[in-house]
Design an enzyme around this catalytic site. Sequence first.
Site, PDB file in Angstrom:
ATOM      1  N   CYS A  74      28.597  28.114  36.018  1.00 47.10           N
ATOM      2  CA  CYS A  74      28.493  26.781  35.414  1.00 47.10           C
ATOM      3  C   CYS A  74      28.650  26.863  33.902  1.00 47.10           C
ATOM      4  O   CYS A  74      27.732  27.292  33.201  1.00 47.10           O
ATOM      5  CB  CYS A  74      27.149  26.150  35.774  1.00 47.10           C
ATOM      6  N   CYS A 109      26.290  24.476  31.894  1.00 47.62           N
ATOM      7  CA  CYS A 109      24.872  24.896  31.897  1.00 47.62           C
ATOM      8  C   CYS A 109      24.661  26.080  30.954  1.00 47.62           C
ATOM      9  O   CYS A 109      23.687  26.122  30.208  1.00 47.62           O
ATOM     10  CB  CYS A 109      24.417  25.343  33.288  1.00 47.62           C
ATOM     11  N   ASP A 110      25.558  27.056  31.019  1.00 44.83           N
ATOM     12  CA  ASP A 110      25.288  28.329  30.351  1.00 44.83           C
ATOM     13  C   ASP A 110      26.169  28.632  29.133  1.00 44.83           C
ATOM     14  O   ASP A 110      25.821  29.507  28.343  1.00 44.83           O
ATOM     15  CB  ASP A 110      25.430  29.471  31.377  1.00 44.83           C
TER      16      ASP A 110
END
Length: 326
Positions: free
Chosen positions: A143, A146-147
């Site tokens: 992701c 997200c990261d």
Amino acid sequence: MADTQTQAADLIIIGAGPAGLTAAQYGARANLKTLIIEQLAPGGQALLIGELENYPGYFRRGEGAPSGFDFAQDLQKQAEQFGASFVYDTVSSLKKEGDSFILGMAGGKLLSAPAVILATGSKPRLLEVPGEKEFFGRGVSYCATCDGPFFKGKKMFVIGGGDAACDEALYLSRLASKVVLVHRRDRFRAQSSIAEQVLKNPAVDVRFNTILLEIRGKESKQVNSVILRGASGGDSYEEETDAVFIFAGTIPQTGLLRVNELSGLAFDESGYVITDQNMATGLPGLFAAGDIRAGTFRQVVTACGDGASAAHNAARYIDELKGSAY
Ligand code: NAP
């Protein structure tokens, strides 16, 4: 028949991604008592989208595209406003008794309804290379939104050649000191509009015909290099990196169906659920919508379209059962 301890509904939707949330809205708006079950947070794979720029009519001029998270929140509010109820639990069993489906929740509750829509979507496919599992959450990610921000200003590898790999490489190129996009073939599988943007982006170094063999880390704590090799063989080589984002496609989340051995269901060669054009599976009353369904284009907009169609056809099915079909 369901007993009095069982919560009865007209329509139960399993999974609150774009397909499930749209089905919930359409089901509730059609005056069906609609329950939607989600084990995590509403949004599904759409939560991974940094900028949802290709959903028709949702692009706010001058403000850029909204995030998948914002989109999911809007869908949830809309479904709730029409009267859909959310159940936060995991479905552990699904069976059909007479004209009713009985769903057992991990939390112990039983739910029943004459129609069920499966909208459990798909999950990332693993590459199954050494280091992938070991460094998950420590430099290995599925992701980018997200990261990616954790690796701002650092070098990142992206693996894959589909829409997701290309989209996410573009997103990460705004954060990284350098993005290296590794694809095992000599051209992208991605739609040409997205692939061309990647090829033109000076911050993305595209390596075709290249295979990721291993992900390595410093004292097992954090990713610090990858081992690569040409697709047609030759010597392997090591290259430093801080993160590896893997987009090697998805696999359908059909575990619930396999465990419960429901009759009449059919799957394609990749394990996706086969439906007719009304989203109906081979088991009367059971519909499938979104990424779990075989042969779909797998876009947010098509998932929403599937959800609307599944709920509409579930309502017709219920009317037929009651003998009140028009
Ligand atoms: P995908 O289209 O299936 O692409 C997966 C990529 O991973 C392919 O390039 C594949 O290589 C590669 N791959 C698979 N296994 C591999 C392995 N073991 N080692 C190395 N590479 C491997 O999956 P996706 O990109 O996740 O997209 C899934 C669906 O969502 C698609 O229908 C896509 O259109 C849709 N989607 C759309 C958008 C958008 O419209 N903006 C964004 C994201 C996703 P090969 O090409 O060699 O098979």
